[in-house]
Design a protein around this motif. Structure first.
Motif, PDB file in Angstrom:
ATOM      1  N   GLN A   1     -15.864   6.661   9.678  1.00  8.41           N
ATOM      2  CA  GLN A   1     -16.107   5.289   9.236  1.00  8.41           C
ATOM      3  C   GLN A   1     -15.043   4.177   9.317  1.00  8.41           C
ATOM      4  OE1 GLN A   1     -18.451   5.564   5.486  1.00  8.41           O
ATOM      5  NE2 GLN A   1     -19.127   7.536   6.111  1.00  8.41           N
ATOM      6  N   GLU A   2     -13.947   4.650   9.467  1.00  2.00           N
ATOM      7  CA  GLU A   2     -12.486   3.972   9.232  1.00  2.00           C
ATOM      8  C   GLU A   2     -12.792   2.945   8.048  1.00  2.00           C
ATOM      9  OE1 GLU A   2     -11.605   3.379  14.082  1.00  2.00           O
ATOM     10  OE2 GLU A   2     -11.608   1.740  12.577  1.00  2.00           O
ATOM     11  N   THR A   3     -13.069   3.581   7.082  1.00  2.00           N
ATOM     12  CA  THR A   3     -13.280   2.788   5.765  1.00  2.00           C
ATOM     13  C   THR A   3     -12.314   1.854   5.598  1.00  2.00           C
ATOM     14  OG1 THR A   3     -14.764   4.925   5.186  1.00  2.00           O
ATOM     15  CG2 THR A   3     -13.806   3.149   3.273  1.00  2.00           C
ATOM     16  N   GLN A   4     -12.684   0.639   5.216  1.00  2.00           N
ATOM     17  CA  GLN A   4     -11.814  -0.423   4.462  1.00  2.00           C
ATOM     18  C   GLN A   4     -11.699  -0.026   3.032  1.00  2.00           C
ATOM     19  OE1 GLN A   4     -13.254  -4.120   5.712  1.00  2.00           O
ATOM     20  NE2 GLN A   4     -11.444  -4.736   6.783  1.00  2.00           N
ATOM     21  N   TYR A   5     -10.522  -0.151   2.479  1.00  2.00           N
ATOM     22  CA  TYR A   5     -10.085  -0.035   1.056  1.00  2.00           C
ATOM     23  C   TYR A   5      -9.546  -1.571   0.559  1.00  2.00           C
ATOM     24  CZ  TYR A   5     -10.688   5.043   1.671  1.00  2.00           C
ATOM     25  OH  TYR A   5     -11.238   5.940   1.833  1.00  2.00           O
ATOM     26  N   PHE A   6      -9.966  -2.065  -0.491  1.00  2.00           N
ATOM     27  CA  PHE A   6      -9.664  -3.408  -0.791  1.00  2.00           C
ATOM     28  C   PHE A   6      -8.734  -3.248  -2.028  1.00  2.00           C
ATOM     29  CE2 PHE A   6     -12.047  -6.369   1.790  1.00  2.00           C
ATOM     30  CZ  PHE A   6     -12.939  -5.507   2.181  1.00  2.00           C
ATOM     31  N   GLY A   7      -7.915  -4.471  -2.022  1.00  2.00           N
ATOM     32  CA  GLY A   7      -6.918  -4.318  -3.169  1.00  2.00           C
ATOM     33  C   GLY A   7      -7.795  -5.090  -4.104  1.00  2.00           C
TER      34      GLY A   7
ATOM     35  N   GLN B   1       0.836  -1.237   0.075  1.00  2.00           N
ATOM     36  CA  GLN B   1       0.001   0.043  -0.014  1.00  2.00           C
ATOM     37  C   GLN B   1       0.847   1.252  -0.167  1.00  2.00           C
ATOM     38  OE1 GLN B   1      -1.293   1.862   3.570  1.00  2.00           O
ATOM     39  NE2 GLN B   1      -0.488   0.550   4.868  1.00  2.00           N
ATOM     40  N   THR B   2       0.370   2.377  -0.453  1.00  2.00           N
ATOM     41  CA  THR B   2       0.983   3.614  -0.578  1.00  2.00           C
ATOM     42  C   THR B   2       0.241   4.608   0.231  1.00  2.00           C
ATOM     43  OG1 THR B   2      -0.154   4.049  -2.770  1.00  2.00           O
ATOM     44  CG2 THR B   2       2.149   3.102  -2.957  1.00  2.00           C
ATOM     45  N   GLU B   3      -0.830   4.143   0.948  1.00  2.00           N
ATOM     46  CA  GLU B   3      -1.454   5.189   1.590  1.00  2.00           C
ATOM     47  C   GLU B   3      -1.095   5.497   3.163  1.00  2.00           C
ATOM     48  OE1 GLU B   3      -4.036   6.450  -0.046  1.00  2.00           O
ATOM     49  OE2 GLU B   3      -3.505   5.383  -1.680  1.00  2.00           O
ATOM     50  N   ASN B   4      -0.034   4.808   3.519  1.00  2.00           N
ATOM     51  CA  ASN B   4       0.571   4.819   4.953  1.00  2.00           C
ATOM     52  C   ASN B   4      -0.651   4.540   6.063  1.00  2.00           C
ATOM     53  OD1 ASN B   4       2.879   5.346   6.298  1.00  2.00           O
ATOM     54  ND2 ASN B   4       1.872   7.342   7.039  1.00  2.00           N
ATOM     55  N   HIS B   5      -1.407   3.700   5.570  1.00  2.00           N
ATOM     56  CA  HIS B   5      -2.600   3.369   6.514  1.00  2.00           C
ATOM     57  C   HIS B   5      -2.124   2.318   7.661  1.00  2.00           C
ATOM     58  CE1 HIS B   5      -5.458   5.719   4.743  1.00  2.00           C
ATOM     59  NE2 HIS B   5      -6.520   4.879   4.357  1.00  2.00           N
ATOM     60  N   ARG B   6      -2.465   2.459   8.892  1.00  2.00           N
ATOM     61  CA  ARG B   6      -1.986   1.598   9.961  1.00  2.00           C
ATOM     62  C   ARG B   6      -2.456   0.142  10.015  1.00  2.00           C
ATOM     63  NH1 ARG B   6      -2.940   3.341  15.741  1.00  2.00           N
ATOM     64  NH2 ARG B   6      -3.342   5.254  14.549  1.00  2.00           N
TER      65      ARG B   6
ATOM     66  N   ALA C   1      -6.924  -5.564   2.502  1.00  2.00           N
ATOM     67  CA  ALA C   1      -7.367  -4.228   2.568  1.00  2.00           C
ATOM     68  C   ALA C   1      -6.840  -3.645   3.738  1.00  2.00           C
ATOM     69  CB  ALA C   1      -9.082  -4.677   3.297  1.00  2.00           C
ATOM     70  N   ILE C   2      -7.184  -2.259   3.675  1.00  2.46           N
ATOM     71  CA  ILE C   2      -6.356  -1.300   4.317  1.00  2.46           C
ATOM     72  C   ILE C   2      -7.260  -0.472   5.109  1.00  2.46           C
ATOM     73  CG2 ILE C   2      -4.184  -1.544   3.281  1.00  2.46           C
ATOM     74  CD1 ILE C   2      -4.790   1.472   2.186  1.00  2.46           C
ATOM     75  N   SER C   3      -7.181   0.076   6.292  1.00  2.11           N
ATOM     76  CA  SER C   3      -8.025   1.126   6.904  1.00  2.11           C
ATOM     77  C   SER C   3      -7.084   1.883   7.833  1.00  2.11           C
ATOM     78  CB  SER C   3      -8.957   0.536   7.459  1.00  2.11           C
ATOM     79  OG  SER C   3      -8.763  -0.166   8.669  1.00  2.11           O
TER      80      SER C   3
END
Lengths: 112, 114
Positions: free
Chosen positions: B100-106, B25-30, B92-94
């Protein structure tokens, strides 16, 4: 019995129809309710997010939660061919997305 | 797909072979997650990570291990692949504390174990 039940369909409607997608659940402690859309061979994407009971509207999409009946719905107005996808409901006890329980998904086809 | 890549996208392997799937991931999500998706079972959580070197088991963790040595990478390893692990795997990342602590999926990895 699964904790979250969702009619798998498939559901086929003509363009312009109103679509109703539904899920039932058994855990009354669920507080957060989500709908995801998943196009073929893609990852799910969050479509709607609702906290507790009530309605939420976003453009052509309306999410309804009835906690007393343990029933959630997603309505799509003026459906378009681009809405053709699998729709997954999900719900969780808290804001921790990783603790979500997903339904199996309903496959929708909107025919031009 | 919100700056998430998965590799490989497709893999065919044989029973008993170790397999490693990578999520970047390139979003730096924890937070990062691994799910599998199977007909009739929906999405099921395998393992998740709340930070570097901080991982925990999900609903269907047997036969899988994970590692996270960097914020951006989350690896899923099938120690000895079995036919029951044939599935589509999603990362997935969040980010905690976001609305909403949205999850983003690959985009997913399709794994076939023969």
């Amino acid at each position: 019995q699964k904790e979250v039940e969702q009619d798998p369909g498939p559901l086929s409607v003509p363009e312009g129809a109103i679509v109703s997608l539904n899920c039932t659940y058994s855990n009354s402690a669920f507080q957060y309710f989500m709908w995801y859309r998943q196009y073929s061979r893609k990852g799910p994407e969050l479509l709607m997010y609702t906290y507790s009971s009530g309605n939420k509207e976003d453009g052509r999409f309306t999410a309804q939660v009835d906690k007393s009946s343990k029933y959630i719905s997603l309505f799509i107005r003026d459906s378009q061919p681009s809405d053709s996808a699998t729709y997954l409901c999900a719900m969780s006890l808290d804001t921790n997305a990783g603790k979500s329980t997903f339904g199996d998904g309903t496959t929708l086809t909107v025919k031009p | 797909d919100a700056g998430i890549t998965q590799s490989p996208r497709h893999k065919v392997t044989e029973t008993g072979t170790p397999v490693t799937l990578r999520c970047h991931q390139t979003e730096n999500h924890r937070y990062m997650y691994w799910y599998r998706q199977d007909p009739g079972h929906g999405l099921r959580l395998i393992h998740y990570s709340y930070g570097v070197k901080d991982t925990d088991k999900g609903e269907v963790s047997d036969g899988y291990s994970v590692s996270r040595s960097k914020t951006e990478d989350f690896l899923l390893t099938l120690e000895s692949a079995t036919s029951s692990q044939t599935s589509v795997y999603f990362c997935a990342i969040s980010e905690p504390g976001t609305p909403q602590e949205t999850q983003y999926f690959g985009p997913g990895t399709r794994l076939l174990v023969l």
